[in-house]
Design an enzyme around this catalytic site. Sequence first.
Site, short mmCIF file in Angstrom:
data_model
loop_
_atom_site.label_atom_id
_atom_site.label_comp_id
_atom_site.label_asym_id
_atom_site.label_seq_id
_atom_site.Cartn_x
_atom_site.Cartn_y
_atom_site.Cartn_z
N SER A 54 8.79 6.76 48.06
CA SER A 54 7.48 7.36 48.29
C SER A 54 7.22 8.53 47.33
O SER A 54 8.15 9.08 46.73
CB SER A 54 7.41 7.86 49.74
OG SER A 54 8.42 8.80 49.94
N CYS A 71 4.74 -2.05 46.61
CA CYS A 71 4.14 -0.95 45.84
C CYS A 71 3.07 -1.46 44.90
O CYS A 71 2.32 -0.68 44.34
CB CYS A 71 5.22 -0.22 45.05
SG CYS A 71 5.90 -1.24 43.75
#
Length: 499
Positions: A227, A282
């Site tokens: 993240s 992602c």
Amino acid sequence: MTEVIDVYINGGFRKSEGTETIPVTNPATQEVLIEAPFVTMGEIDEAVAAAKTAFLEWRLVPSSERVRYMMNYQLLLKEHHDEIAEILAKETGKTFADAKGDVWRGIEVVEQACNIPSMMMGETSENVARGIDTYSLIQPLGVCVGITPFNFPAMIPLWMFPMAVACGNTFVLKPSEQDPMTPNKLIELFYEAGFPKDLVQLVHGGKEQVNALITHQDTRTISFVGSVAVGQHVYRLGTDHLKRVQCMAGAKNHMIIMPDADKAQVISALVGSSVGAAGQRCMAISVAVFVGDAQYWIPEVREAMSKVRPGAWDDEDAGYGPQISAAAKQRILGFIDAGKKEGAVCELDGSDCRVDGLPDGNFVGPTLFSDVTTDMSIYKEEIFGPVLVAVNADNLEEAIVIINDNPYGNGTSIFTASGGAARKFQSEIEVGQVGINIPIPVPLPFFSFTGWKNSFYGDQHAYGKQAVRFYTETKTITARWFSTESSEPVASNMTIELK
Ligand code: NAD
């Protein structure tokens, strides 16, 4: 009592001495599959020391020999492909088809690592001054570290350690504590392929273990995928400790839909790229930018999304699986709620999703919002779930400005029939991976994975030629040899005489 998964430290697999553990659950059922340990600081030291010692021998092994081990590894991974995919599917909840893709994309990087002899060739220039030659050597660095996320537990570790080891380094891998069984299987097969002991150490844990690896005096490089918040922390801590760092971080990927695009292609691409893998990619498309009259296709997008249903990993009709954890599901439900409160139109609401026979699974149904504006949290934040938000733009220029103003820059795509529009888009867009009529443009491993802006911190990206630069150092030699017949140097001095 549930079994605790092994670590590989200093010579073999064993149980960690760490007493704290975290349960690894099947996200479709909440069944505890195994416990992951948090290794002790002593074990981190032992792992780094073993990798450091192993480096002294491994760096001397010719690259062509290193490749032979890597070829064995590629064969073994292919042989065990479905077995790895099944382990992966059970601990992540991914459908079997998706899990197989995760393993396969990793094997492709191992294949690329088999090209290392030609990728580690230096440069030569003869006679830079009279009788003097300059050439460069590409040398490994030492102990490299990899910290990986939950969402691709085969592919992402395989982005890292095969390239690092092929370059002549050794490696310490700290995979996600949420799905450690797949990385354990990868390392088991690595040693089965015949690699000398201790080239790759495998430790488990969380924040404390990551910080210890980053700040350890004997680790040279840090590769992180995860993240944005953690990526920024890892980058700051790593560079503060003068490490070479690459951080692949979060994303908010946009797809521009031009009104001249093929509608059927657009709808199929949007559905697959937004809800596929439960939106836990992602490179997932999470924002659709409809240009002009393309916005009238939204009802058909909703219709197509509503036909996709999540399910168990071995349910062949399931479009995708559960979210990785109950906490991840709750976070997504919070965003869906916020979107409604912020005034977006919830065209399709997946908050109350039930899957027959799996009442405890972390399932979220396909969700679509329209009339979204760029100040809303569902636009600004990475939701990492099967949620697509639609924004409107009057023309291509406006759509490009929306994307360029977004702080993320991992992937983007345009669907259009116009070469001119596509060319303008590829040139002006400030995003590192661009698809033209391709929704998820992940480059194959002979290129590199090139996220930009808040999706990447560092300068050399993952895999491909950039990984070779990241995992090696260049040494430049300038050499002058004297004639054997006399003690006179072949060249009188190093000054380059221009005549
Ligand atoms: P995460 O950041 O929570 O965890 C990643 C790794 O960091 C794990 O190994 C974890 O143990 C460790 N970690 C967690 N908190 C930490 C802390 N405070 N300090 C130090 N280490 C810590 O990420 P995740 O939830 O596992 O993965 C999902 C995220 O990864 C998404 O944001 C996604 O976009 C991103 N991702 C990016 C890419 C890319 O290539 N850009 C690829 C895959 C996933």
